[in-house]
Design a protein around this motif. Structure first.
Motif, mmCIF file in Angstrom:
data_model
loop_
_atom_site.group_PDB
_atom_site.id
_atom_site.type_symbol
_atom_site.label_atom_id
_atom_site.label_comp_id
_atom_site.label_asym_id
_atom_site.label_seq_id
_atom_site.Cartn_x
_atom_site.Cartn_y
_atom_site.Cartn_z
ATOM 1 N N LYS A 138 -9.719 -3.422 -1.301
ATOM 2 C CA LYS A 138 -8.980 -2.736 -2.358
ATOM 3 C C LYS A 138 -9.236 -1.243 -2.293
ATOM 4 N N THR A 186 0.835 -1.192 0.000
ATOM 5 C CA THR A 186 0.000 0.000 0.000
ATOM 6 C C THR A 186 0.874 1.249 0.000
ATOM 7 N N TYR A 217 -12.014 3.049 0.106
ATOM 8 C CA TYR A 217 -11.561 1.753 0.605
ATOM 9 C C TYR A 217 -12.748 0.800 0.517
ATOM 10 N N ILE A 237 -4.623 -4.220 1.991
ATOM 11 C CA ILE A 237 -5.116 -4.405 0.641
ATOM 12 C C ILE A 237 -4.820 -5.834 0.210
#
Length: 473
Positions: free
Chosen positions: A253, A210, A259, A219
């Motif tokens: 993701k 990230t 988010y 993620i």
């Protein structure tokens, strides 16, 4: 501070070393070692949110022709006390590391390492092994890292927190993406009233690196399975609740500045009393949410502090409130698409879709303003009458003294519920189901498909809440 609490904190540090993209996984040749120590310490620094300070220090390297010996201290500061965990690694140089060659592995590698961390003498009684962490790691010439690790079991004298030996595998790509798989055969938590115990927990995650902007957002994809999760009382005469064959998967993701998280869950629900087990059915959940990434990341900092038992200052509470308002003003979404319990007689389920418009919350002054921020939102409940009766019978049967009359009592209870639903005017009742559907879209309200006039919305919502409270009983 009690040694038991200190030992818990040490176990947390070991867990971070094992699962957090920790510093040893990126070992390269000695010239890169200081960079890796810095990377590892940056990772461990995040534990300060939980009141634990940890740092890799005193690194010493002794170079040989085919290998190098490395020693270091993992210094942990808890409650003002400092504890030294001694670490040692042996690096076997490529292109054919001797430790791999001895096992018949002829695949070239830049470096292969084996290492361990030893717990301090004063904490050894809390761990099942003196080596609380071991690993085997290989780095390819492409810069990718893979390996296996294990951690020692952990047990407190008062059995408040027990965990078995654990094992895992990992890969860390040069890009920063990673994969992790862990097996935890047993984990239990006990307080004076309740015991919770996991058995056969397996967890896998495929994560992506990230941006530094979002330090606390994960993620990637995950899958989890648990053989059983049991909640029981310290009083052996009281019934226990067990979730068997738990499965869950999900992904997280970043989409533009949002988010996005989705997850599902499935389990078989069992209640056990002193004489028998009752299968209540299959529990399922399917949910997703979309939140402003920056606000949620900031909120995670304070959430972690509260989870660690730290009280927020007035200034921090004001900041949390400010972040919360920003989060709500950015059009968040929460979707519980299916939350259901299915037994041999049928299925009870609900859905909740909350979609908020991007709105300045300071402009909200009345009920109409509040309703206007919702778009295409709904609350939808379907209760199957036969399934409800079966569930009520099983719940009544948990008490052995009520088992003989459980079926009759369940039938009377559900008949009363059906009558209340009909009389409330809030639900649609037929021979099989009790249904309620509430829809809100930019100030417009529908109940069971029918428009609610604007001048009646406030009263209607009030009676809906009262009616739902009555139905829940």
């Amino acid at each position: 501070m009690k040694l038991s609490k200190i030992a818990i904190s040490v176990a947390v540090v070991i867990g971070a070393v094992a699962t957090g993209g920790s510093w040893y996984t990126g070992k390269q040749v000695e010239e890169k070692y200081s960079e890796l120590v810095t990377l590892g310490n940056n990772t461990l620094k995040q534990l300060e949110l939980y009141g634990v300070k940890a740092e890799i220090k005193d690194v010493k390297i002794e170079r040989h022709f085919f290998s190098s010996d490395i020693s270091y201290n993992l210094e942990t500061q808890i409650g003002g006390e400092i504890y030294q965990l001694q670490g040692s690694d042996k690096l076997y140089h490529g292109p054919l590391p001797i430790n791999r060659l001895m096992k018949g592995n002829l695949v070239p590698a830049m470096v292969s390492s084996e290492g361990k961390i030893i717990t301090p003498e004063q904490l050894k009684s809390y761990f099942t092994k003196p080596e609380v962490f071991t690993h085997q790691t290989t780095m390819s010439y492409a810069g990718d890292v893979s390996g296996q690790f294990s951690t020692s079991g952990f047990k407190l004298d008062d059995a408040m927190w027990n965990i078995s030996d654990t094992s895992g595998e990992f890969t860390l790509a040069k890009s920063g993406d990673y994969q992790l798989a862990m097996d935890i055969p047993m984990l239990s938590l006990l307080d004076p009233i309740t015991k919770m115990e996991y058995n056969g927990l397996h967890y896998e995650v495929k994560g992506k690196k990230t941006a530094e902007t979002y330090r606390y957002l994960t993620i990637g994809d995950y899958t989890m399975s648990v053989d059983s999760f049991r909640i029981s009382s310290a009083d052996a005469n009281k019934p226990s609740l067990t979730l068997n064959k738990i499965t869950s998967k999900g992904d997280a993701k970043l989409v533009n500045e949002d988010y996005d998280v989705s997850s599902d869950f499935s389990s078989q629900v069992v209640v056990k009393n002193q004489s028998e087990e009752l299968d209540l059915g299959q529990l399922k959940a399917d949910l997703s949410m979309k939140l402003d990434a920056k606000s949620f990341d900031e909120l995670m900092v304070y959430s972690s502090q509260m989870q660690a038992g730290s009280e927020l200052t007035d200034e921090q509470n004001a900041k949390v409130e400010e972040i919360g308002k920003t989060l709500l003003s950015k059009g968040p979404q929460l979707h519980i698409k299916d939350f259901s319990l299915t037994n041999s007689k049928g299925k009870n389920q609900l859905a909740l879709l909350l979609n908020l418009k991007a709105t300045d919350l300071s402009n909200m002054r009345n009920m109409a303003d509040g309703l206007n921020i919702f778009k295409q939102s709904l609350f939808d409940v379907t209760l199957n009458i036969n399934a409800l009766e079966e569930l009520a019978k099983q719940v009544a049967s948990i008490d052995p003294e009520q088992k003989a009359t459980a079926e009759q009592a369940a039938k009377a209870q559900v008949e009363e519920l059906v009558l209340q639903a009909k009389n409330s005017g809030l639900a649609v009742v037929d021979a099989e189901n009790i249904k309620l559907k509430l829809e809100i879209d930019q100030g417009k309200v529908k109940l069971n498909g029918n428009d609610v006039p604007e001048n009646q919305v406030e009263n209607a919502l009030f009676f809906i809440m009262l009616g739902l409270a009555g139905l829940s009983q």
